[in-house]
Design a protein around this motif. Structure first.
Motif, PDB file in Angstrom:
ATOM      1  N   LYS A  22       0.851  -1.194   0.000  1.00 38.44           N
ATOM      2  CA  LYS A  22       0.000   0.000   0.000  1.00 38.44           C
ATOM      3  C   LYS A  22       0.885   1.242   0.000  1.00 38.44           C
ATOM      4  CE  LYS A  22      -0.689   0.980   4.835  1.00 38.44           C
ATOM      5  NZ  LYS A  22      -1.589   1.523   5.779  1.00 38.44           N
ATOM      6  N   LEU A  23       0.339   2.341  -0.494  1.00 37.53           N
ATOM      7  CA  LEU A  23       1.075   3.602  -0.536  1.00 37.53           C
ATOM      8  C   LEU A  23       1.364   4.063   0.884  1.00 37.53           C
ATOM      9  CD1 LEU A  23      -0.905   5.580  -3.265  1.00 37.53           C
ATOM     10  CD2 LEU A  23       1.095   4.124  -3.534  1.00 37.53           C
ATOM     11  N   LEU A  24       2.554   4.596   1.094  1.00 43.72           N
ATOM     12  CA  LEU A  24       2.920   5.095   2.413  1.00 43.72           C
ATOM     13  C   LEU A  24       2.386   6.512   2.557  1.00 43.72           C
ATOM     14  CD1 LEU A  24       6.216   4.121   4.011  1.00 43.72           C
ATOM     15  CD2 LEU A  24       4.799   5.961   4.879  1.00 43.72           C
ATOM     16  N   ILE A  25       1.402   6.656   3.432  1.00 44.96           N
ATOM     17  CA  ILE A  25       0.774   7.945   3.703  1.00 44.96           C
ATOM     18  C   ILE A  25       1.124   8.326   5.130  1.00 44.96           C
ATOM     19  CG2 ILE A  25      -1.433   9.126   4.004  1.00 44.96           C
ATOM     20  CD1 ILE A  25      -2.518   7.323   1.728  1.00 44.96           C
ATOM     21  N   VAL A  26       1.588   9.559   5.313  1.00 47.44           N
ATOM     22  CA  VAL A  26       2.004  10.044   6.626  1.00 47.44           C
ATOM     23  C   VAL A  26       0.865  10.874   7.221  1.00 47.44           C
ATOM     24  CG1 VAL A  26       3.731  11.374   7.881  1.00 47.44           C
ATOM     25  CG2 VAL A  26       4.382  10.136   5.800  1.00 47.44           C
ATOM     26  N   PRO A  27       0.431  10.540   8.437  1.00 46.09           N
ATOM     27  CA  PRO A  27      -0.621  11.349   9.075  1.00 46.09           C
ATOM     28  C   PRO A  27      -0.184  12.801   9.225  1.00 46.09           C
ATOM     29  CG  PRO A  27      -0.284   9.285  10.268  1.00 46.09           C
ATOM     30  CD  PRO A  27       0.825   9.393   9.251  1.00 46.09           C
ATOM     31  N   ASP A  28      -1.136  13.725   9.087  1.00 42.44           N
ATOM     32  CA  ASP A  28      -0.850  15.161   9.149  1.00 42.44           C
ATOM     33  C   ASP A  28      -0.096  15.562  10.410  1.00 42.44           C
ATOM     34  OD1 ASP A  28      -1.978  15.648   6.718  1.00 42.44           O
ATOM     35  OD2 ASP A  28      -3.804  16.585   7.485  1.00 42.44           O
ATOM     36  N   ASP A  29      -0.537  15.072  11.584  1.00 39.33           N
ATOM     37  CA  ASP A  29       0.110  15.499  12.825  1.00 39.33           C
ATOM     38  C   ASP A  29       1.564  15.045  12.886  1.00 39.33           C
ATOM     39  OD1 ASP A  29      -0.805  12.857  13.044  1.00 39.33           O
ATOM     40  OD2 ASP A  29      -1.128  12.991  15.203  1.00 39.33           O
ATOM     41  N   GLN A  30       1.869  13.833  12.439  1.00 43.99           N
ATOM     42  CA  GLN A  30       3.260  13.357  12.400  1.00 43.99           C
ATOM     43  C   GLN A  30       4.087  14.206  11.442  1.00 43.99           C
ATOM     44  OE1 GLN A  30       3.189   9.250  11.237  1.00 43.99           O
ATOM     45  NE2 GLN A  30       3.590   8.565  13.328  1.00 43.99           N
ATOM     46  N   MET A  31       3.522  14.506  10.295  1.00 45.35           N
ATOM     47  CA  MET A  31       4.250  15.276   9.289  1.00 45.35           C
ATOM     48  C   MET A  31       4.532  16.695   9.788  1.00 45.35           C
ATOM     49  SD  MET A  31       5.559  14.595   6.431  1.00 45.35           S
ATOM     50  CE  MET A  31       6.708  15.705   5.686  1.00 45.35           C
ATOM     51  N   HIS A  32       3.560  17.307  10.452  1.00 48.24           N
ATOM     52  CA  HIS A  32       3.769  18.663  10.958  1.00 48.24           C
ATOM     53  C   HIS A  32       4.865  18.700  12.021  1.00 48.24           C
ATOM     54  CE1 HIS A  32       0.669  20.466   8.578  1.00 48.24           C
ATOM     55  NE2 HIS A  32      -0.207  19.572   8.981  1.00 48.24           N
ATOM     56  N   GLU A  33       4.902  17.710  12.911  1.00 48.21           N
ATOM     57  CA  GLU A  33       5.966  17.639  13.922  1.00 48.21           C
ATOM     58  C   GLU A  33       7.327  17.448  13.244  1.00 48.21           C
ATOM     59  OE1 GLU A  33       5.790  18.071  17.367  1.00 48.21           O
ATOM     60  OE2 GLU A  33       3.753  18.697  16.877  1.00 48.21           O
ATOM     61  N   PHE A  34       7.374  16.559  12.253  1.00 40.44           N
ATOM     62  CA  PHE A  34       8.610  16.299  11.530  1.00 40.44           C
ATOM     63  C   PHE A  34       9.108  17.567  10.830  1.00 40.44           C
ATOM     64  CE2 PHE A  34      10.947  14.998   7.725  1.00 40.44           C
ATOM     65  CZ  PHE A  34      11.933  14.201   8.295  1.00 40.44           C
ATOM     66  N   ILE A  35       8.216  18.275  10.150  1.00 40.02           N
ATOM     67  CA  ILE A  35       8.585  19.502   9.434  1.00 40.02           C
ATOM     68  C   ILE A  35       9.078  20.562  10.418  1.00 40.02           C
ATOM     69  CG2 ILE A  35       7.673  21.463   8.108  1.00 40.02           C
ATOM     70  CD1 ILE A  35       5.879  19.413   6.628  1.00 40.02           C
ATOM     71  N   ARG A  36       8.404  20.695  11.564  1.00 42.74           N
ATOM     72  CA  ARG A  36       8.819  21.704  12.551  1.00 42.74           C
ATOM     73  C   ARG A  36      10.262  21.496  12.992  1.00 42.74           C
ATOM     74  NH1 ARG A  36       5.114  22.624  17.320  1.00 42.74           N
ATOM     75  NH2 ARG A  36       6.582  24.309  17.622  1.00 42.74           N
ATOM     76  N   ILE A  37      10.671  20.250  13.154  1.00 45.47           N
ATOM     77  CA  ILE A  37      12.063  19.993  13.549  1.00 45.47           C
ATOM     78  C   ILE A  37      12.990  20.111  12.343  1.00 45.47           C
ATOM     79  CG2 ILE A  37      13.675  18.218  14.321  1.00 45.47           C
ATOM     80  CD1 ILE A  37      11.786  17.447  16.435  1.00 45.47           C
ATOM     81  N   ALA A  38      12.626  19.486  11.227  1.00 48.14           N
ATOM     82  CA  ALA A  38      13.498  19.452  10.052  1.00 48.14           C
ATOM     83  C   ALA A  38      13.777  20.846   9.491  1.00 48.14           C
ATOM     84  CB  ALA A  38      12.900  18.561   8.972  1.00 48.14           C
ATOM     85  N   GLN A  39      12.868  21.793   9.681  1.00 50.04           N
ATOM     86  CA  GLN A  39      13.089  23.158   9.183  1.00 50.04           C
ATOM     87  C   GLN A  39      14.131  23.919   9.993  1.00 50.04           C
ATOM     88  OE1 GLN A  39       9.070  24.723   9.066  1.00 50.04           O
ATOM     89  NE2 GLN A  39       9.052  24.543   6.857  1.00 50.04           N
ATOM     90  N   LYS A  40      14.541  23.390  11.113  1.00 50.31           N
ATOM     91  CA  LYS A  40      15.551  24.037  11.960  1.00 50.31           C
ATOM     92  C   LYS A  40      16.942  23.526  11.575  1.00 50.31           C
ATOM     93  CE  LYS A  40      12.340  25.823  14.641  1.00 50.31           C
ATOM     94  NZ  LYS A  40      11.858  27.136  14.425  1.00 50.31           N
ATOM     95  N   TYR A  41      17.273  23.593  10.286  1.00 53.63           N
ATOM     96  CA  TYR A  41      18.535  23.028   9.820  1.00 53.63           C
ATOM     97  C   TYR A  41      19.758  23.758  10.347  1.00 53.63           C
ATOM     98  CZ  TYR A  41      17.302  26.348   6.126  1.00 53.63           C
ATOM     99  OH  TYR A  41      16.897  27.455   5.433  1.00 53.63           O
ATOM    100  N   GLU A  42      19.575  24.925  10.967  1.00 59.47           N
ATOM    101  CA  GLU A  42      20.689  25.611  11.627  1.00 59.47           C
ATOM    102  C   GLU A  42      21.064  24.897  12.924  1.00 59.47           C
ATOM    103  OE1 GLU A  42      22.597  28.076  10.694  1.00 59.47           O
ATOM    104  OE2 GLU A  42      21.516  28.684   8.910  1.00 59.47           O
ATOM    105  N   GLU A  43      20.115  24.148  13.483  1.00 57.40           N
ATOM    106  CA  GLU A  43      20.345  23.416  14.720  1.00 57.40           C
ATOM    107  C   GLU A  43      21.077  22.112  14.401  1.00 57.40           C
ATOM    108  OE1 GLU A  43      19.471  24.740  17.679  1.00 57.40           O
ATOM    109  OE2 GLU A  43      18.687  26.448  16.569  1.00 57.40           O
TER     110      GLU A  43
END
Length: 184
Positions: A96-117
């Protein structure tokens, strides 16, 4: 998961995990041209150009692109851009296609966008989240982020890890203990 929701029959928007073999940034540009929301985790890396080393932003995870749209819009885009492939996972006798739940994706993006860290990316098999404690951060650059607090191999202190099961885990930089709330 169904591609339609409610009585109006409109398609649901999901976060699809996609593979764009060595074309992550190109895929991102093309998706953005068509106003399709997407996310490519990036980080600083050292590249050598003509004998000089430079610090540049590059994809943190080879080939990985997350796309937030409906299945029909994505299928139409894939017809014109066949290099972009779905990531699938085994389910029963099929896939089946790998679908990421919205809440997991938003948490992941919030951390991943801090690439200066100081961020560290892991493959799912490299990290065991069952040993950790569920926590929420209050304050600092990771304010509001929820994840698992655990000792990460090669690091002196515990880190907050946010994971997208089957794809990737990301460990945030050290966070002061007074900013961490244990949740259940």
């Amino acid at each position: 998961m169904s591609n339609t929701s409610g009585e109006d029959g409109r398609e649901t928007v999901f976060w699809y995990a996609m593979c764009a073999y060595k074309k992550e940034m190109y895929a991102q540009k093309e998706l953005e041209k068509e106003h399709i929301e997407c996310f490519v985790p990036i980080c600083y890396t050292i590249k050598e150009y003509h004998g000089r080393k430079e610090r540049v932003l590059a994809p943190a995870i080879s080939n990985l692109v997350f796309v937030h749209t409906t299945k029909s819009v994505l299928t139409e885009f894939k017809i014109r851009n066949p290099y972009l492939q779905y990531i699938t996972q085994k389910e029963g006798s099929g896939r089946k296609l790998l679908i990421v739940p919205d809440d997991q994706m938003h948490e992941f993006i919030r951390i991943a966008q801090k690439y200066e860290e100081e961020l560290t990316y892991y493959r799912p098999e490299e990290i065991c989240l069952t040993k950790g404690t569920k926590v929420r951060v209050h304050g600092g650059v990771f304010d509001g982020v929820e994840g698992t607090l655990l000792k990460v191999k090669g690091k002196r202190s515990k880190r907050i890890v946010v994971t997208i099961p089957g794809i990737v885990a990301i460990a945030a930089a050290y966070i002061e203990p007074e900013l961490i709330e244990i949740i259940s």
